[in-house]
Enzyme design. Structure first.
Site, mmCIF file in Angstrom:
data_model
loop_
_atom_site.group_PDB
_atom_site.id
_atom_site.type_symbol
_atom_site.label_atom_id
_atom_site.label_comp_id
_atom_site.label_asym_id
_atom_site.label_seq_id
_atom_site.Cartn_x
_atom_site.Cartn_y
_atom_site.Cartn_z
ATOM 1 N N SER A 169 0.843 -1.195 0.000
ATOM 2 C CA SER A 169 0.000 0.000 0.000
ATOM 3 C C SER A 169 0.881 1.248 0.000
ATOM 4 C CB SER A 169 -0.964 -0.043 1.190
ATOM 5 O OG SER A 169 -1.972 0.920 1.037
ATOM 6 N N ASP B 162 -9.261 -4.654 -5.992
ATOM 7 C CA ASP B 162 -8.790 -3.615 -5.080
ATOM 8 C C ASP B 162 -9.588 -2.328 -5.309
ATOM 9 O OD1 ASP B 162 -7.379 -1.720 -3.590
ATOM 10 O OD2 ASP B 162 -5.427 -2.606 -4.062
ATOM 11 N N HIS C 241 -7.875 -4.880 -1.393
ATOM 12 C CA HIS C 241 -6.689 -4.255 -0.805
ATOM 13 C C HIS C 241 -6.463 -4.921 0.552
ATOM 14 C CE1 HIS C 241 -3.788 -0.998 -1.188
ATOM 15 N NE2 HIS C 241 -3.952 -0.743 0.104
#
Length: 319
Positions: free
Chosen positions: A183, A273, A302
């Site tokens: 991330s 995601d 995610h």
């Protein structure tokens, strides 16, 4: 397969929507020159974490704008000669994690280090000069002023200074250094390899901070990108400066830094995601000109990608 974004064939051709500023390369060359002129004054303080395989240290160093940045370092016990090193970068709002998080790589004979991002949950200082109110997402800090005062500009330079310090350690072989994170950590992994082209291996996982305009157009300016919607609502409610704002964001868009990377890259993304959408990631991946591979998880959002930590660990064995 399920589809949140473009079909995979389109993703593999997509080159991004956020503009790249005309002076992008000059901006980053000037920024790196500023960083290189700083004496980071690194301090390594032994930490009492008990381990049979490594010695641990608290690292503090000075980065741009005088900020003191904190990190954790593990050095294999009785290290002899030059060792490979792995740099770890953390997700949004967190910190570099526990000392035990360093053990897997240290146990295999790597020097391993994690860095706290300035202004987040760790011990690194935020000394930026934003001209608008503080918001939760870092990329809007400084967005209404001089690009040199973008918080992410300094955060990106922190990764390069961090790499420079670890690569300069007596027990580190500067030609055998890798970096990884997910991330925000994935974005900083890309950034570090871009700003320090001698990085050998780069393993970003569903990286953030890419293709802001695409995220906006997908109506995903929420969660990690919520600051974008907040910025427009408060400071440009009629979007009269939309082009200017997205162009300025181009200075800190990882897709524009990606062509600088010379490392071997192992990228991972989930096609569902909805935080850092696949197209925003492919915008950067498709600009890589180095050796690269994309690991795709069709059903994953995610989140932790099942088994991928082992894949990254094996990848780093190439060091």
């Amino acid at each position: 397969m399920p589809q949140l974004d473009m079909p995979l064939a389109k993703l593999q051709e997509y080159m991004g929507r956020t503009p790249c500023p005309a002076d992008f390369d000059e901006f980053w060359e000037r920024s790196l020159a500023e960083m290189n002129a700083i004496d980071p004054k690194p301090e390594f303080k032994p930490h009492p974490f008990k381990s049979n395989c490594a010695d641990f240290y608290e690292l503090r160093f000075t980065s741009t704008k005088g900020a003191v940045i904190f990190g954790k370092v593990a050095v294999p016990k009785n290290a002899q000669g030059k060792l490979p090193a792995v740099l770890l970068f953390h997700g949004l709002g967190g910190d570099g994690g526990s000392y035990s998080k360093l053990l897997p790589y240290a146990s295999q004979g790597y020097v391993v280090a994690s860095m706290d991002c300035r202004g987040q949950a760790g011990l690194s200082q935020d000394v930026g000069v934003p001209t608008v109110g503080t918001m939760l997402t870092p990329f809007v800090r400084g967005l209404d002023g001089d690009p040199n005062n973008l918080l992410c500009r300094d955060l990106f330079l922190d990764t390069a200074m961090f790499a420079r310090i670890i690569m300069g350690l007596d027990h580190v072989d500067e030609t055998r250094v890798g970096c990884t994170g997910g991330s925000q950590g994935g974005a900083l992994t890309v950034v570090c390899a871009a700003l320090v082209p001698s990085i050998k291996l780069c393993a970003p996982i569903h990286p953030y901070l890419s293709d802001y305009k695409r995220v906006w157009e997908m109506d995903l300016a929420k969660d990690a990108y919520d600051g974008l919607r907040g910025f427009f609502r408060h400071y440009d409610p009629r979007h009269e400066r939309e082009d200017e704002i997205f162009t300025k964001l181009g200075y800190i868009d990882i897709q524009n830094l990606a062509p600088r990377i010379r490392a071997k890259v192992l990228w991972a993304t989930g096609l569902m995601d909805n935080i850092c959408p696949p197209s925003s990631q492919f915008a950067a991946y498709n600009k890589l000109t180095c050796e690269k591979e994309m690991k795709i998880y069709p059903d994953y959002k995610h989140e932790a990608l099942r088994g991928h930590d082992d894949i990254v660990f094996d990848f780093m064995a190439e060091l």
